[in-house]
Design an enzyme around this catalytic site. Sequence first.
Site, PDB file in Angstrom:
ATOM      1  N   HIS A 127       3.440 -14.039  -3.246  1.00  0.00           N
ATOM      2  CA  HIS A 127       4.376 -12.982  -3.634  1.00  0.00           C
ATOM      3  C   HIS A 127       5.509 -12.769  -2.631  1.00  0.00           C
ATOM      4  CE1 HIS A 127       1.990 -10.694  -0.751  1.00  0.00           C
ATOM      5  NE2 HIS A 127       3.002  -9.864  -0.674  1.00  0.00           N
TER       6      HIS A 127
HETATM    7  C1  UD1 Z   1       5.590  -5.167  -1.192  1.00  0.00           C
HETATM    8  C2  UD1 Z   1       5.767  -5.226   0.338  1.00  0.00           C
HETATM    9  C3  UD1 Z   1       5.008  -6.419   0.881  1.00  0.00           C
HETATM   10  C4  UD1 Z   1       3.574  -6.414   0.437  1.00  0.00           C
HETATM   11  C5  UD1 Z   1       3.528  -6.331  -1.084  1.00  0.00           C
HETATM   12  C6  UD1 Z   1       2.142  -6.303  -1.630  1.00  0.00           C
HETATM   13  C7  UD1 Z   1       7.938  -4.427   1.158  1.00  0.00           C
HETATM   14  C8  UD1 Z   1       9.217  -4.828   1.753  1.00  0.00           C
HETATM   15  N1  UD1 Z   1       7.162  -5.418   0.687  1.00  0.00           N
HETATM   16  O1  UD1 Z   1       6.207  -6.329  -1.733  1.00  0.00           O
HETATM   17  O2  UD1 Z   1       5.055  -6.381   2.291  1.00  0.00           O
HETATM   18  O3  UD1 Z   1       2.933  -7.572   0.886  1.00  0.00           O
HETATM   19  O4  UD1 Z   1       4.216  -5.137  -1.484  1.00  0.00           O
HETATM   20  O5  UD1 Z   1       2.152  -6.351  -3.014  1.00  0.00           O
HETATM   21  O6  UD1 Z   1       7.624  -3.243   1.123  1.00  0.00           O
HETATM   22  N2  UD1 Z   1       6.512  -4.512  -9.401  1.00  0.00           N
HETATM   23  C9  UD1 Z   1       5.926  -4.136 -10.576  1.00  0.00           C
HETATM   24  N3  UD1 Z   1       4.949  -3.189 -10.541  1.00  0.00           N
HETATM   25  C10 UD1 Z   1       4.531  -2.616  -9.387  1.00  0.00           C
HETATM   26  C11 UD1 Z   1       5.145  -3.010  -8.185  1.00  0.00           C
HETATM   27  C12 UD1 Z   1       6.134  -3.961  -8.200  1.00  0.00           C
HETATM   28  O7  UD1 Z   1       6.256  -4.637 -11.644  1.00  0.00           O
HETATM   29  O8  UD1 Z   1       3.618  -1.760  -9.426  1.00  0.00           O
HETATM   30  C13 UD1 Z   1       7.550  -5.576  -9.431  1.00  0.00           C
HETATM   31  C14 UD1 Z   1       8.940  -5.056  -9.639  1.00  0.00           C
HETATM   32  O9  UD1 Z   1       9.646  -5.986 -10.384  1.00  0.00           O
HETATM   33  C15 UD1 Z   1       9.493  -5.024  -8.229  1.00  0.00           C
HETATM   34  C16 UD1 Z   1       8.818  -6.229  -7.600  1.00  0.00           C
HETATM   35  O10 UD1 Z   1       7.533  -6.271  -8.185  1.00  0.00           O
HETATM   36  O11 UD1 Z   1      10.891  -5.096  -8.192  1.00  0.00           O
HETATM   37  C17 UD1 Z   1       8.683  -6.149  -6.105  1.00  0.00           C
HETATM   38  O12 UD1 Z   1       8.024  -4.924  -5.726  1.00  0.00           O
HETATM   39  P1  UD1 Z   1       8.318  -4.304  -4.277  1.00  0.00           P
HETATM   40  O13 UD1 Z   1       7.513  -3.082  -4.082  1.00  0.00           O
HETATM   41  O14 UD1 Z   1       9.779  -4.189  -4.072  1.00  0.00           O
HETATM   42  O15 UD1 Z   1       7.845  -5.426  -3.272  1.00  0.00           O
HETATM   43  P2  UD1 Z   1       6.575  -6.399  -3.277  1.00  0.00           P
HETATM   44  O16 UD1 Z   1       7.028  -7.765  -3.549  1.00  0.00           O
HETATM   45  O17 UD1 Z   1       5.450  -5.854  -4.099  1.00  0.00           O
END
Ligand code: UD1
Length: 359
Positions: free
Chosen positions: A205
């Site tokens: 991820h």
């Molecule tokens: C975040 C953390 C990362 C951690 C990871 C665990 C930061 C910078 N990154 O990354 O360190 O390892 O979480 O998962 O804080 N999304 C959903 N549903 C959710 C959450 C996210 O659909 O419940 C999708 C959305 O499209 C979103 C993307 O995932 O834009 C990324 O989510 P985000 O919280 O920005 O970062 P992670 O990649 O999850």
Amino acid sequence: MKLIHIVGARPNFMKAAPLLRALAVYPHVQNLLVHTGQHYDENMSDVFFDDLHLPRPDINLGVGSGSHAEQTANVMLRFEPVLLEHKPDGVVVFGDVNSTIACALVAAKLHIPVVHVEAGVRSFDRMMPEEINRVLTDALADLCFTPSREANDNLRREGIAEEKIHFAGNVMVDALLEAAAIASQRESWTRWNLHPQGYAVTTLHRAANVDDPATLARLLSTLSILAIRIPIVFPIHPRTAKRLVESGIPTDAPGLILTEPLGYLDFLCLMSQAKLVLSDSGGIQSETSMLGVPCLTLRANTEWGVTLTEGTNILVGDDPERILAEADKILRGESRQGRRPEFWDGQAAQRIAKVLAKR
Ligand code: UD1
């Protein structure tokens, strides 16, 4: 004494749960749990509250997704009024996600002491957003609880005062040791007709691996080759799922089993009986080392150096030949045993609670 604890994203929940339990024995400590809402899907958030017996959040800021600036700024805007209303004696933040730095910054500007749990870990790679979050959170923190002696050294090198640094051990390990017995009863592998030691597990991820279609395609094709030798269960993070759809990369290789993100207990169970794990996660490097399961980390560097020197972790980057060569060695039975790092003993949260309760 009133403490506000911040959780936002999946890797925060298993760190907060043991600390909240350890603090519950001190009647003079009042704990409020704030969920920023950075992660909001049922299987990225809700399931962890059940699996970890984590109390429901007292406050949910509901920030959701966005660019780094949007997400960090939204957490800050919504957290400031909470601090003004509740006036806590400290704000406890975990790990390195955007919610961690956002809440630490708001608290520090309001002169509320910041407590950082999992302080001092460094990949020394500022291209990782999490590295920026770690360095800045530690710079703002009044108390830094570290998971390894290496982390203490990193903080000292950055000029963090000695009296702020406390070597506590790894709180994630506390959660793992507490849950291991219940998790082992789940036999999660039966869902795909697999057998203990008869499969691998993978997760991907990190922005560096999934946001560039060429890198993601290379990793998927490497996993597809490996899946011919051993079935691979691949719980897909929503970010990765989105990228795979956008780029049209094929995922229907024989032996490659795509599934939705799993809860804490199901995933722990699956990992514990895997022949090997391939991942770019931070937490999984610690967890596999504790479980004695070989781990190939699909990154060029790691903030968990102790898992390379003492655990079962090997850094393989994203080079297909290297990944397949190291995986083959493990399949032939040539894997490292590793040993449990110092203070990865299930008592880290109690050490932290003791220090906090005294202040
Ligand atoms: C975040 C953390 C990362 C951690 C990871 C665990 C930061 C910078 N990154 O990354 O360190 O390892 O979480 O998962 O804080 N999304 C959903 N549903 C959710 C959450 C996210 O659909 O419940 C999708 C959305 O499209 C979103 C993307 O995932 O834009 C990324 O989510 P985000 O919280 O920005 O970062 P992670 O990649 O999850």
